[in-house]
Motif scaffolding. Structure first.
Motif, PDB file in Angstrom:
ATOM      1  N   LEU A  35      -2.239  -9.223  -2.976  1.00  0.00           N
ATOM      2  CA  LEU A  35      -2.667  -7.869  -3.304  1.00  0.00           C
ATOM      3  C   LEU A  35      -2.451  -6.937  -2.125  1.00  0.00           C
ATOM      4  O   LEU A  35      -2.499  -7.367  -0.960  1.00  0.00           O
ATOM      5  N   SER A  48      -2.332  -4.533  -8.919  1.00  0.00           N
ATOM      6  CA  SER A  48      -3.736  -4.965  -8.997  1.00  0.00           C
ATOM      7  C   SER A  48      -3.878  -6.318  -9.679  1.00  0.00           C
ATOM      8  O   SER A  48      -4.997  -6.830  -9.834  1.00  0.00           O
ATOM      9  N   MET A  60       0.025   0.437 -10.612  1.00  0.00           N
ATOM     10  CA  MET A  60      -1.307  -0.152 -10.488  1.00  0.00           C
ATOM     11  C   MET A  60      -1.473  -1.369 -11.387  1.00  0.00           C
ATOM     12  O   MET A  60      -2.193  -2.315 -11.027  1.00  0.00           O
ATOM     13  N   ARG A  89     -11.758  -4.612  -2.017  1.00  0.00           N
ATOM     14  CA  ARG A  89     -12.671  -4.275  -3.111  1.00  0.00           C
ATOM     15  C   ARG A  89     -13.389  -5.521  -3.632  1.00  0.00           C
ATOM     16  O   ARG A  89     -12.854  -6.615  -3.569  1.00  0.00           O
ATOM     17  N   SER A 122      -5.485  -2.580   0.665  1.00  0.00           N
ATOM     18  CA  SER A 122      -6.542  -1.682   0.210  1.00  0.00           C
ATOM     19  C   SER A 122      -7.278  -2.232  -1.006  1.00  0.00           C
ATOM     20  O   SER A 122      -8.462  -1.942  -1.214  1.00  0.00           O
ATOM     21  N   LEU A 123      -6.618  -3.074  -1.807  1.00  0.00           N
ATOM     22  CA  LEU A 123      -7.256  -3.667  -2.979  1.00  0.00           C
ATOM     23  C   LEU A 123      -7.966  -4.965  -2.627  1.00  0.00           C
ATOM     24  O   LEU A 123      -8.884  -5.379  -3.341  1.00  0.00           O
ATOM     25  N   ASP A 130       0.832  -1.201   0.000  1.00  0.00           N
ATOM     26  CA  ASP A 130       0.000   0.000   0.000  1.00  0.00           C
ATOM     27  C   ASP A 130       0.871   1.256   0.000  1.00  0.00           C
ATOM     28  O   ASP A 130       0.538   2.249  -0.650  1.00  0.00           O
TER      29      ASP A 130
END
Length: 240
Positions: A233, A221, A217, A240, A236-237, A193
């Motif tokens: 990952l 990602s 990214m 999602r 923070s991803l 992150d």
């Protein structure tokens, strides 16, 4: 500005750690070196600083070869922020630590003090100037270590796990500071992150070779790519 050209390195009586590695980092780029433990991140830093010598290939900093002949000139261009600030801050006070390298580079005391004051003001750390290193917090010591490197006015800054062992508040301060630095930056970290926040480019290493090199990214990602190289990952991803 920085180039690895077909570099190979193996520790004595050990397996190859860096295998025919080639990449270039341009002036002003911010690059994250990521990979699982043993991928070769720390070895790359040591090779770049001339602490280790490759068995073959060449390493250039501003077209100067990293080797005995030009090593002093190369090191003046590079600043290194260690993972453990206690290994970097060895003088009694922050001010004395910041003065140490400029004075040893034969810069006048007047100029060295001017640099120190300018860096402390820029980072908002004037209050740390005469603090004893053993009496400041871990976050303050990490910031002081960065300030010490900036006082050398390097053209590129190398950082090894700059946010490790920091609480969320101090981690954010360090991240914001890194983002504001205009020098070329090479950052090794497992904190993906933080890499996502501070780096525009990522080099993913696996067994001493480049598994991927591209925009941050695009790589961070890519779950399949990361998991294939024993990584996950960014947190923070994952949400999602």
């Amino acid at each position: 500005m920085i180039e690895f050209d077909k570099v190979n390195f193996a520790y004595e009586h050990g397996e190859t750690v860096i295998n025919d590695l080639s990449f270039r980092i341009g002036d002003g780029e911010s690059v994250g070196l990521i990979g699982a433990n043993g991928a070769g991140k720390s070895t790359i830093m040591k090779l770049l600083l001339g602490l280790l010598a490759p068995q073959s290939g060449r390493i250039l900093v501003d077209e100067l070869a990293v080797g005995k002949k030009d090593l002093e000139a190369v090191r003046k261009k590079l600043g290194f922020v260690l993972q453990n600030s206690d290994n970097q801050m060895f003088m009694p006070t922050v001010f004395e630590d910041m003065m140490f390298a400029p004075l040893n580079y034969m810069i006048s005391r007047e100029e060295a003090e001017k640099r120190v004051h300018g860096v402390l003001e820029k980072l908002g750390l004037q209050y740390l100037k005469y603090k004893y290193n053993h009496k400041i917090s871990g976050g303050e010591k990490r910031m002081a270590a960065i300030a010490t490197v900036l006082a050398m006015e390097p053209e590129a800054i190398l950082m090894d796990e700059p946010t490790s062992a920091l609480d969320p508040y101090n981690r954010r301060i360090v991240i914001n500071t890194i983002k504001d630095l205009t020098q070329t930056k090479i950052i090794t970290s497992h904190d993906l992150d933080m890499i996502m926040d501070t780096c525009s480019r990522v080099i993913l290493l696996s067994d001493g070779q480049i598994a991927a090199d591209g925009e941050t990214m695009d790589i961070l990602s890519n779950r399949e790519l990361l998991e294939a190289n024993h990584m996950e990952l960014p947190l923070s991803l994952q949400k999602r």
